[in-house]
Enzyme design. Structure first.
Site, PDB file in Angstrom:
ATOM      1  N   ASP A 398      -7.180  51.024  21.323  1.00 48.17           N
ATOM      2  CA  ASP A 398      -6.149  51.101  22.342  1.00 48.17           C
ATOM      3  C   ASP A 398      -4.809  50.620  21.776  1.00 48.17           C
ATOM      4  O   ASP A 398      -4.746  49.571  21.120  1.00 48.17           O
ATOM      5  CB  ASP A 398      -6.576  50.238  23.532  1.00 48.17           C
ATOM      6  N   GLU A 454      -5.136  55.272  19.006  1.00 48.33           N
ATOM      7  CA  GLU A 454      -4.148  55.688  19.985  1.00 48.33           C
ATOM      8  C   GLU A 454      -2.808  55.280  19.370  1.00 48.33           C
ATOM      9  O   GLU A 454      -2.403  54.122  19.441  1.00 48.33           O
ATOM     10  CB  GLU A 454      -4.367  54.985  21.326  1.00 48.33           C
TER      11      GLU A 454
END
Length: 772
Positions: A398, A454
């Site tokens: 993330d 990401e």
């Protein structure tokens, strides 16, 4: 920006190097006395020798001799490995804290946890229980139903980066399992939303039978990923599972994933979390969290349940990727709670400004100090633990761009061992060769698993196509999502960019030596609109989040097909179904790795809410009843398209397609239209299994009749047409009266033509012409 707000997480798992930072102890005004069943903590003055050579006075916690005989044999212990580890017939506890002046190991019986009581306190002697900056102790005794934590004392000067509070029992960053409340959503004493938490103490009885489980090791180009939320997947009553909302619940529904055709699940963060963090405006339903066993056996059963999920997924031919959050923690900004990292060594674990403020590149109040030597080793140890002990197949990181930023207290001597001339690197500066990414990419264990970034953060660092990769890392391709959304909804000027996306985005990855499968393609994910909402809403509808609709992304590249909301004309609803099929067809025929968002396969809606991080209710729950309704025609289409992709050798290439395999077309063969006004893209693709495919997208509001490429001795046969009603949208072999349906195209195909309605896409297959 991709992530306006995400669920705060603490990542735990299982020596570390010591930094060179110096600590100067200063007096602290007062210290609250803590009592337990076996010991009393009192405040006393002591002189602390600083490593810089000076000395300073500090108030610190000293534990008096217990009034009853301890049940543990205490010895010096070892500084490595970190965490609680079985060793020498006992349990060795080791934790890094470079700035604390005293440390106390707290043992907490499960029965005492909910009353915020410490059962036993073990003060650590700075002379015998400390090596460098590592506090350690070895205990032998009965640890049945026993948990642990730490108390640290030292300077409380947030402006200097120190947040020591000896009244706090802290979690060990290396704890393997975390225990808090036993029942989901129940407030702690005095309505406390942050009840006491503690870590599991390992025992020699801990074991799990993997039954010979081995990694599946699928080539990444062959993956079809499904982004799954463990609780949301089976929590709705329509799931009919014995253990709804848990790891075991997912196991009960693995057959759905097999039917859908995915071979990899990407689990959204499913570690211990505080479901009451947003209690003030989030109604919470009551039951256990991800483990059906709750807090029984001090968390050991929860570990085994997760292992059971991985083992059973592998048995079904499905890999398991963990979505992990190493960019921030649940401790928030300067107003947040002291739970673990902040109280252990705030200036080490967090990216701090010169006056102690928290940099907030995560959008969640703090930023993890990823490239600090101690922190990056912690992250590496966590990942190794999940691979070796839990058998996971990879990780999705993330806001991974944060892991490429320089750390607080950065200097070249600390990182590289020597100074660099003209070294002006400041905190948060993007690094071309970040030490953490270097370590992960070249680690002998982690090189063998999937690593997905990401490649952006909320501080504006957007690295899609430029993330430091060492040939190992793939990326969530946010540009693919944005371009495909624009083209499919009919925005002019995107035909050329759309063609790049279909080819695996060589404009992003080819020059850097990467392959199509380094691009993880997606239309929707947990952040943003669902696929159904993408074609139902022009605007976000986030009032239920309690932030006056100010949260969440305002630029979604969505189109409601002519009418806002679910209640719309029949013609609008038909167009929406067509658009959903268009998006998914594009995803399945694109080079790269496709990712499906949970619930999109039946058209799950969140009512236009594009930031549902705070909802533990039907908004985020998979609706199994909806899947079974007639609207699940979409599910049939999804299943057939994933099957088609797996059968085609050409739809998961190891290299970017060249003109020898792929040819572009327009309304006529060999004449593609890349102009700004073009809304049509078509191509043929040579396939060793299917022969040749013709794929076309008409995103105009006007119908068109296309001329097909001539193939002497062969004729084009329709397979997919998203403008048709089910089951004729995909003419699989089991479609009733399939031959009659095909003959309806005969007058066009005999003339080498095909009529396409507005906003539709098709796939044709080449077959021998019996009449030739």
């Amino acid at each position: 920006m991709e992530l306006t707000r995400c669920t705060s997480c603490l990542q735990y798992s299982p020596t570390l190097t010591s930094p060179t930072f110096r600590h100067q102890a200063t007096p602290k005004p007062s210290l609250r006395t803590i009592s337990s069943t076996n010991a009393v903590v009192s405040t006393t003055r002591m002189v602390v020798k600083a490593r810089g050579g000076g000395a300073g006075e500090a108030d610190t916690a000293v534990v008096e001799k217990p009034k009853v005989i301890r049940r543990f044999q205490v010895s010096e212990g070892h500084p490595a490995p970190f965490g609680a580890t079985l060793r020498d017939g006992g349990v060795n506890f080791a934790i890094y804290s470079s700035n604390a002046v005293s440390a106390t190991l707290c043992l907490i019986a499960l029965s005492d946890l909910h009353q915020n009581k410490v059962t036993e306190q073990i003060p650590l002697d700075p002379l015998s229980n400390k090596t460098g900056d590592v506090w350690h102790v070895l205990l032998k005794g009965d640890f049945k139903d026993m948990l642990y934590g730490y108390m640290f004392d030292g300077e409380f000067s947030p402006e200097k980066g120190h947040c020591y509070d000896a009244s706090k029992v802290l979690l060990d960053p290396y704890a393997k399992s975390i225990i808090s409340r036993g029942e989901f959503g129940v407030l702690g004493p005095e309505d406390n939303c942050w009840p006491q938490m503690a870590g599991m103490v390992p025992t020699f009885e801990d074991q799990f039978d993997w039954e010979g489980d081995l990694p599946l090791r699928y080539p990444q180009r062959d993956l079809i990923i499904y982004e799954l939320h463990v609780r949301g997947y089976t929590r709705h009553e329509s799931s009919g599972t014995q253990f709804p909302g848990t790891y075991r619940g997912v196991v009960e529904k693995l057959d759905h994933l097999k039917e859908l055709g995915v071979n990899c699940i990407e689990l959204m963060p499913c570690h211990e979390f505080n479901e009451l963090e947003y209690y003030s405006y989030n109604s919470v339903l009551g039951d256990y969290k991800y483990s059906s066993s709750g807090i029984s056996n001090c968390g050991r059963d929860a570990i085994n349940e997760f292992k059971y999920l991985v083992k059973e997924a592998h048995r079904c031919g499905i890999e398991v990727i963990m979505d992990v959050v190493f960019n921030h923690t649940a401790e928030g900004n300067e107003k947040g709670p002291i739970l673990s990292f902040r109280g252990v060594d705030n200036s080490v674990y967090y990216m701090l400004a010169p006056k102690g403020e928290y940099y907030n590149y995560s959008g969640c109040g703090n930023t993890f100090n990823c490239n600090h030597p101690v922190v990056r080793q912690f992250i590496l140890d966590c990942l190794r633990y999940w691979v070796t002990e839990m058998h996971v197949d990879g990780f999705r990181f993330d806001l991974a761009s944060i892991m490429t930023r320089s750390s607080s207290l950065w200097d070249s001597v600390n990182v590289y061992g020597n100074s660099l001339e003209g070294d002006l690197i400041t905190t948060g500066t993007p690094l071309s060769s970040p030490p953490l990414i270097d370590m992960m990419s070249n680690d002998p264990i982690l090189r063998g698993v999937k690593l997905i970034a990401e490649a952006w953060d909320t501080g504006g660092l957007y690295q899609v196509g430029r993330f430091p990769h060492w040939g190992i890392w793939s990326e969530w391709n946010g540009k693919y999502r944005d371009v495909v959304r624009q083209f499919i909804k009919g925005t002019e000027g995107f035909s050329g960019a759309f063609a790049e996306c279909v080819c695996g985005s060589p404009n992003l990855y080819q020059e850097g030596g990467r392959k199509p499968w380094h691009s993880v393609n997606f239309i929707c994910a947990h952040d943003g609109f669902t696929l159904a909402d993408l074609v139902t809403y022009n605007n976000k509808h986030n009032l239920a989040n309690g932030e006056d609709n100010k949260d969440g992304e305002s630029h979604n590249n969505s189109w409601n097909c002519g009418q806002e909301g679910e209640f719309a004309r029949i013609s609008v609803k038909k167009l929406r179904k067509r658009q959903m099929r268009n998006f998914f067809l594009c995803l399945m025929v694109s080079q790269g790795v496709p990712m499906i968002c949970m619930g999109d396969e039946y058209g799950h809606t969140k009512g236009g809410n594009n930031n549902t991080y705070c909802h533990d209710n039907y908004i985020n729950y998979f609706r199994w009843d909806k899947k079974e309704e007639s609207s699940s025609d979409l599910f049939r289409f999804f299943c057939l398209m994933t099957k088609f992709r797996r059968e085609c050798e050409s739809l998961g290439l190891n290299n970017f397609p060249t003109s020898e395999r792929l040819q572009w077309h327009g309304h006529t063969p060999g004449k593609p239209d890349w102009s700004e006004t073009s809304r049509f893209v078509a191509f043929t693709l040579i396939d060793s299994v299917k022969g040749e495919l013709y794929v076309a997208f008409n995103t105009s509001h006007l119908a068109v009749t296309v001329t097909l490429p001539e193939r002497p001795g062969y004729r084009w046969e329709p397979l997919v047409d998203t403008s048709k009603s089910a089951p004729y949208d995909f003419l699989s072999k089991e479609v009733p009266e399939r031959e009659i349906a095909i003959k309806q195209y005969a007058q066009f195909l005999d003339a080498n033509l095909y009529p396409m309605l507005s906003y539709s896409s098709i796939i044709l297959l080449l077959s021998p012409d019996e009449n030739a």
